[in-house]
Design an enzyme around this catalytic site. Structure first.
Site, PDB file in Angstrom:
ATOM      1  N   TYR A   1      -0.612  -0.602   9.922  1.00  0.00           N
ATOM      2  CA  TYR A   1      -0.850  -0.969   8.520  1.00  0.00           C
ATOM      3  C   TYR A   1       0.362  -0.624   7.657  1.00  0.00           C
ATOM      4  O   TYR A   1       0.807  -1.426   6.829  1.00  0.00           O
ATOM      5  CB  TYR A   1      -2.097  -0.230   8.045  1.00  0.00           C
ATOM      6  CG  TYR A   1      -2.557  -0.547   6.645  1.00  0.00           C
ATOM      7  CD1 TYR A   1      -3.124  -1.784   6.336  1.00  0.00           C
ATOM      8  CD2 TYR A   1      -2.471   0.411   5.632  1.00  0.00           C
ATOM      9  CE1 TYR A   1      -3.575  -2.065   5.055  1.00  0.00           C
ATOM     10  CE2 TYR A   1      -2.918   0.144   4.359  1.00  0.00           C
ATOM     11  CZ  TYR A   1      -3.474  -1.091   4.065  1.00  0.00           C
ATOM     12  OH  TYR A   1      -3.914  -1.357   2.792  1.00  0.00           O
TER      13      TYR A   1
ATOM     14  N   SER B   1       0.839  -1.201   0.000  1.00  0.00           N
ATOM     15  CA  SER B   1       0.000   0.000   0.000  1.00  0.00           C
ATOM     16  C   SER B   1       0.871   1.246   0.000  1.00  0.00           C
ATOM     17  O   SER B   1       1.973   1.243   0.556  1.00  0.00           O
ATOM     18  CB  SER B   1      -0.903   0.013   1.241  1.00  0.00           C
ATOM     19  OG  SER B   1      -1.573   1.263   1.366  1.00  0.00           O
TER      20      SER B   1
ATOM     21  N   LYS C   1       2.668  -3.213   5.579  1.00  0.00           N
ATOM     22  CA  LYS C   1       2.713  -3.136   4.124  1.00  0.00           C
ATOM     23  C   LYS C   1       4.117  -2.876   3.593  1.00  0.00           C
ATOM     24  O   LYS C   1       4.472  -3.358   2.512  1.00  0.00           O
ATOM     25  CB  LYS C   1       1.745  -2.052   3.635  1.00  0.00           C
ATOM     26  CG  LYS C   1       0.284  -2.444   3.780  1.00  0.00           C
ATOM     27  CD  LYS C   1      -0.018  -3.771   3.100  1.00  0.00           C
ATOM     28  CE  LYS C   1      -1.500  -4.060   2.975  1.00  0.00           C
ATOM     29  NZ  LYS C   1      -1.776  -5.385   2.376  1.00  0.00           N
TER      30      LYS C   1
END
Length: 304
Positions: free
Chosen positions: A165, A152, A169
């Site tokens: 997150y 991401s 990622k």
């Protein structure tokens, strides 16, 4: 035209909804037999529901394809290995893995709980490792295979309130590159895809300000079906020379993303002290510093 995945066996994690669903549908349409993995958890990882995976399998069969549902979690090693085993048990082999499963527990860093950080790392980063590790032995023995991992721009560039997150990622990028390096000799490929698309997880973005509302409205125009073609391509034999890369996909745009390389250097023959670093090194390097950009600052034009 010949179907690009004819005869291949593919695992897609998190395939019950959103991007994963579209990948599973397209892979099946391109001739693959698909393990549709999804325990049917909520966006934060709670609960379970067999319906999403079963509905995707039913849709694939309705269209003349072949698929089986699997409800194991990627967040622990033994259940994750059973996802790979399902492909071998049902289809006799495994040719490709798509590590798409994910959850979100967004929170500004100083308020983020340890549990929220670990839960996201477990699903995204550890889950990608567990599934890939189980498949790697098969790929080594048959001397072929393709991994497609989802990263991401929250990790590649940055975003607010997503330390867990983003860390996961960006870790996946390192994992993918290491797999590509270690397994290239066995004709095994490993690549990352960074998607821009409306999905259930993106639906958790706050929409309290006008700017946030406008951002979400723009993302809603980007359907998850736009991500599936590059994944199918990376699983196919047509991509046999593509490995260790990071691709971003936004509507009809495909970007080859950069990887960390030196930008500038400074040298001092007698070595450095904290004082000379302050006086010489940092002023010389500062012009090349990265700003505290967010993903939206870098991808600041409308999708095309």
């Amino acid at each position: 035209m010949a179907r690009s995945l004819e005869g291949k066996s593919i695992v897609v994690t998190g395939a019950g909804r959103g991007i994963g669903r579209e990948i599973a549908l397209l892979c099946a349409a391109e001739g693959a037999k698909v393990v549709v993995n999804d325990p049917g958890v909520a966006a934060d990882g709670s609960g379970s529901n067999a319906a999403p995976a079963e509905e995707v399998v039913e849709e694939i069969k309705k269209r003349g394809g072949t698929a089986v549902a699997n409800f194991e979690s990627v967040a622990d090693a033994i259940p994750a290995s059973k996802i790979v085993k399902a492909a071998v048990d049902h289809f006799g082999k495994l040719d490709g893995v798509v590590n798409n499963a994910g959850i979100l527990r967004d929170m500004i860093f100083h308020r983020m709980s340890v549990e929220a950080f670990e839960a996201v790392i477990k699903v995204h980063l550890m889950g990608s490792f567990y599934v890939s590790h189980a498949a790697a032995r098969l790929f080594r023995e048959q001397e072929s295979g393709s991994f497609v991992h989802f990263t991401s721009t929250s990790g590649l560039v940055g975003n607010f309130g997503q330390a867990n997150y983003a860390a996961a990622k960006l870790g996946i990028v390192g994992l993918s590159k290491s797999i590509a390096l270690d397994m290239n000799r066995f004709n095994v490929r490993s690549n990352c895809v960074s998607p821009f698309a409306w999905s259930r997880l993106i639906g958790t973005i706050p929409t309290e300000t006008e700017e946030e509302k406008a951002r979400v409205a723009r993302i809603q125009q980007m359907g998850p079906e736009k991500i599936a073609p590059i994944v199918a391509y990376l699983l196919s034999d047509a991509s046999k020379d593509v490995t260790g890369q990071i691709f971003a996909v936004r509507m009809n745009e495909i970007f080859l993303m950069g990887q960390s390389r030196p930008l500038r250097s400074v040298h001092r023959g007698e070595g450095w002290t904290p004082q000379t670093i302050a006086e010489h090194a940092m002023p010389a390097l500062k012009g090349s510093f990265y700003k505290l950009d967010r993903s939206a600052d870098v991808f600041c034009w409308d999708a095309i």
